[in-house]
Write an enzyme that holds these catalytic residues in place. Structure first.
Site, PDB file in Angstrom:
ATOM      1  N   GLY A  89       0.802  -1.215   0.000  1.00 18.34           N
ATOM      2  CA  GLY A  89       0.000   0.000   0.000  1.00 18.34           C
ATOM      3  C   GLY A  89       0.833   1.263   0.000  1.00 18.34           C
ATOM      4  O   GLY A  89       2.065   1.230   0.075  1.00 18.34           O
ATOM      5  N   GLY A  91       2.594   3.621   1.489  1.00 18.25           N
ATOM      6  CA  GLY A  91       3.192   3.803   2.804  1.00 18.25           C
ATOM      7  C   GLY A  91       3.709   5.202   3.070  1.00 18.25           C
ATOM      8  O   GLY A  91       3.972   5.557   4.219  1.00 18.25           O
ATOM      9  N   LYS A 111       4.262  12.312  -2.580  1.00 17.29           N
ATOM     10  CA  LYS A 111       5.122  11.219  -2.121  1.00 17.29           C
ATOM     11  C   LYS A 111       6.085  11.761  -1.063  1.00 17.29           C
ATOM     12  O   LYS A 111       6.861  12.676  -1.328  1.00 17.29           O
ATOM     13  CB  LYS A 111       5.912  10.628  -3.287  1.00 17.29           C
ATOM     14  N   GLY A 124       7.141   7.150   6.573  1.00 19.69           N
ATOM     15  CA  GLY A 124       6.259   7.876   5.679  1.00 19.69           C
ATOM     16  C   GLY A 124       6.897   9.049   4.960  1.00 19.69           C
ATOM     17  O   GLY A 124       6.218   9.754   4.215  1.00 19.69           O
ATOM     18  N   ARG A 174       3.673  13.948  -7.570  1.00 16.11           N
ATOM     19  CA  ARG A 174       3.686  13.118  -8.769  1.00 16.11           C
ATOM     20  C   ARG A 174       2.339  13.209  -9.482  1.00 16.11           C
ATOM     21  O   ARG A 174       1.307  13.477  -8.857  1.00 16.11           O
ATOM     22  CB  ARG A 174       3.975  11.659  -8.417  1.00 16.11           C
ATOM     23  N   ARG A 181      -1.796  -0.393  -9.742  1.00 15.23           N
ATOM     24  CA  ARG A 181      -0.654  -1.249 -10.075  1.00 15.23           C
ATOM     25  C   ARG A 181      -1.103  -2.699 -10.279  1.00 15.23           C
ATOM     26  O   ARG A 181      -2.217  -3.064  -9.909  1.00 15.23           O
ATOM     27  CB  ARG A 181       0.352  -1.226  -8.907  1.00 15.23           C
ATOM     28  N   ASP A 250       4.270  -4.526  -7.407  1.00 14.14           N
ATOM     29  CA  ASP A 250       3.630  -3.324  -6.873  1.00 14.14           C
ATOM     30  C   ASP A 250       4.204  -2.055  -7.492  1.00 14.14           C
ATOM     31  O   ASP A 250       3.694  -0.955  -7.224  1.00 14.14           O
ATOM     32  CB  ASP A 250       3.768  -3.264  -5.349  1.00 14.14           C
ATOM     33  N   ASN A 251       5.226  -2.191  -8.320  1.00 11.10           N
ATOM     34  CA  ASN A 251       5.808  -1.048  -9.024  1.00 11.10           C
ATOM     35  C   ASN A 251       5.512  -1.095 -10.525  1.00 11.10           C
ATOM     36  O   ASN A 251       6.172  -0.406 -11.309  1.00 11.10           O
ATOM     37  CB  ASN A 251       7.326  -1.002  -8.819  1.00 11.10           C
ATOM     38  N   ASP A 260       7.356   4.553 -10.063  1.00 10.67           N
ATOM     39  CA  ASP A 260       8.170   4.410  -8.847  1.00 10.67           C
ATOM     40  C   ASP A 260       9.671   4.376  -9.145  1.00 10.67           C
ATOM     41  O   ASP A 260      10.268   3.317  -9.309  1.00 10.67           O
ATOM     42  CB  ASP A 260       7.768   3.175  -8.050  1.00 10.67           C
TER      43      ASP A 260
END
Length: 487
Positions: A89, A91, A111, A124, A174, A181, A250-251, A260
Site C-alpha cells: 500500500g 506507505g 510522495k 512515511g 507526482r 498497479r 507493486d511497481n 516508482d
C-alpha cells in the site's frame, strides 16, 4: 489561481472504502521550494511560476488540503524480488485527487507526505536525495518519449530523516492518469475477494480502457492490453539503456507507465548483466533480465485476474502477446538507433555483433549511439570520435566495415540518416553522477543545479553545445556511486 481553485475530482475516492484509507497529509515543517516542471504544469493547466507561491507550496508539501480534495492512501499488495510480500500500500504517498485535462484525468499524489496505515515500519517520509532523483528522472523519461508518471513540484524541509545517515525530508508531487498497479489486483485475489477484484477491474476499464467494451470478455482484453503495453514499455527502456532497479509487481503500472523511481540507472559502460540496484544481490533486475521479469510480472497479473477471465486458456492467449510485442518494438527501436530504414535477414546478427563489441569494450551506451549518427559512409577517416570509445580499434574497424556495407545496400544518405538518428539517440540522459552533483549542491541549499539539469534533460535530443559537459563520459569517481532501495 489559488490551491482552492484547483478543480479537483476524486474518481478513485468513489470506490468502496476497502480500497483506501482517507487521511490528511502530515505537514512538512518550514517547507521550501526546490523546483517545478513547466511541461508537467502545462499538462494540468497550471502556470509553473505560480507553483512557487506560499499557497501552492503549502499544498504540495502536505501543509494544507485544497477545498475539493479528498486525500487518501490506497491499499495494494505484491511480489517483491519474486517473493510474495503480502499487503503493502501507499506507505508514504497520499492521493489528492485528479484534474481533468485534454488527454483525460491526471491524478496528483504527494510522495513523502507522512505515515499512513500502510507504512509498516516506515516513517512515511522521502528524503531530498531520492526525491531529486525521482523528480528529474520522471521528467527526463517523458522528454525521451517513454511512458511515465510525471513530477510536478519538488519541495524540501530541514526536518531530519534517518536512513543510513541523517538526511532531510522532501515531498515530490507526482502525476499520473492512475496509480493503480499490478499489485492492486493481486491484493484482492490473494484475499479471495472476487467482488472487489471486479470493482477495481471495471473502474480501470471504464476510465482508461473504454474501448474494451462491456461484455465478460473485457477482462481478458484488459490483460492482453496491459501485457502488450508492458512489453512495449520495457523495449523502450532497453533501447535507451534505462534500468528500473525494482521491478516488483507493486511497481508495475496497469497503464504501462514507468512507475516508482527508486534505485534506477542509465547504462553507461555497456554490460547486459549490470545491476543498478545495490540491494539486488542476485541480479534479478539486471538490464538483461528486465524483459523476462516484465513477462513474469504479467503472469502474476494474469493469475490475479483469472477469477474474472474464467479460462486459463484465455489468460494464456492474452499473455502470448508479450514476446511478439516486445520483439517487434525492440527491433523497430534498434533499427532506428542504427539508422537503418529497411529490414534485412542478417540484421539480427549485425545487432548482436554491435552489442557484443560494446560489451567487450565497455563502450558508453549513450555516446556510442549518439556519435554513430555522425558516421559517414564513405569517410572512415572521420571515425575518431566514435572509434575512440573502443579499446579494440581493429575490432571496431571490422564492425564498421560491415555496418557501412549494410548502409550502402539501402542507399543510405548521410545527412538524412544523421537527422533521423539525432532524433532517436539522445545526447543527454540522467547519469548518476549528474544527479549526485545536483543532490550534493541541494543538500547545501543550492538548488540551481537541480533546475539547470532539469532544463537540459527536457531537451535530450537537442545538441545544446553550451551544455556539452552534461553529455561527457562520467568521471572516475562516478564508478563508486551506489544506489539502493533506501530512500
Amino acid at each position: 489561481m489559488t490551491a482552492d481553485d484547483l478543480p479537483l475530482r476524486n474518481s478513485f475516492a468513489q470506490l468502496p472504502p476497502a480500497f483506501y484509507t482517507r487521511l490528511i497529509p502530515t505537514p512538512l515543517p518550514a517547507p521550501y521550494f526546490v523546483a517545478a516542471s513547466g511541461p508537467a504544469a502545462a499538462l494540468v493547466g497550471l502556470d509553473v511560476r505560480e507553483l512557487e507561491n506560499d499557497d501552492f507550496l503549502a499544498l504540495f508539501s502536505g501543509n494544507r488540503v485544497a477545498a475539493r480534495s479528498e486525500p487518501l492512501a490506497a491499499v495494494y499488495s505484491g511480489h517483491q524480488f519474486g517473493v510474495w510480500a503480502g499487503q503493502l500500500g501507499d506507505g508514504r504517498a497520499i492521493l489528492l485527487g485528479d484534474l481533468a485535462t485534454a488527454n483525460g484525468p491526471m491524478e496528483l499524489q504527494l510522495k513523502g507526505s507522512g505515515k499512513t496505515p500502510y507504512s509498516r515500519m516506515g516513517d512515511g517520509r522521502a528524503v531530498l536525495r531520492s526525491s531529486i532523483r525521482e523528480f528529474l528522472c520522471s521528467e527526463a523519461m517523458a522528454a525521451l518519449g517513454i511512458p511515465t508518471t510525471r513530477a510536478l513540484v519538488l519541495t524540501g524541509s530541514n526536518q531530519p530523516v534517518i536512513r543510513e545517515t541523517i538526511e532531510t525530508a522532501s515531498v515530490v508531487t507526482r502525476m499520473s492518469p492512475s496509480f493503480v498497479r499490478f499489485g492492486s489486483f493481486e491484493h484482492w485475489h490473494s484475499r479471495n475477494k472476487p467482488d472487489e477484484l471486479r470493482v477495481l477491474a471495471d473502474y480501470v476499464i471504464d476510465n482508461f480502457y473504454p474501448e474494451l467494451g462491456t461484455g465478460p470478455e473485457r477482462y481478458a482484453k484488459l490483460l492482453r492490453e496491459v501485457t502488450q503495453r508492458t512489453a512495449q514499455l520495457i523495449a523502450q527502456w532497453q533501447a535507451v539503456g534505462f534500468m528500473h532497479g525494482v521491478m516488483n509487481t507493486d511497481n508495475m503500472s496497469i497503464l504501462g507507465l514507468t512507475l516508482d523511481y527508486g534505485p534506477f540507472g542509465f547504462m553507461e559502460a555497456f554490460d547486459p548483466d549490470h545491476i543498478c540496484n545495490h540491494t539486488d544481490s542476485h541480479g534479478r533486475y539486471s538490464y538483461a533480465n528486465q524483459p523476462p521479469v516484465g513477462h513474469w510480472n504479467c503472469y502474476a497479473l494474469a493469475n490475479a485476474l483469472l477469477p474474472l477471465i474464467g479460462k486459463v486458456e484465455d489468460a494464456q492467449q492474452a499473455l502470448d502477446v508479450y514476446q511478439p510485442a516486445f520483439t517487434k518494438k525492440i527491433d523497430e527501436l534498434l533499427h532506428a538507433k542504427l539508422g537503418l530504414a529497411t529490414n534485412e535477414e542478417g540484421d539480427r546478427e549485425l545487432l548482436d555483433e554491435t552489442f557484443k563489441l560494446m560489451q567487450d569494450n565497455h563502450a558508453d551506451f549513450t555516446l556510442f549511439f549518439r556519435r554513430l549518427g555522425a558516421l559517414q559512409v564513405d569517410a572512415p577517416e572521420h571515425d575518431a570520435p566514435l572509434r575512440d570509445l573502443f579499446i579494440d580499434r581493429a575490432g571496431f574497424d571490422a564492425w564498421a566495415v560491415r555496418y557501412r556495407e549494410r548502409l550502402r545496400r539501402e542507399h543510405s544518405v548521410d545527412t538524412v540518416r544523421r537527422e533521423h538518428m539525432m532524433r532517436t539517440n539522445p545526447k543527454y540522459i540522467l547519469r548518476n553522477y549528474l544527479a549526485q552533483v545536483a543532490i550534493e549542491r541541494a543538500q547545501n541549499d543550492d538548488f540551481s543545479e537541480v533546475r539547470k539539469l532539469l532544463s537540459v534533460l527536457e531537451h535530450p535530443y537537442d545538441d545544446q553545445p553550451e551544455n556539452d559537459a552534461y553529455a561527457a563520459l562520467p568521471p572516475d569517481w562516478a564508478s563508486h556511486l551506489e544506489v539502493s532501495c533506501s530512500s
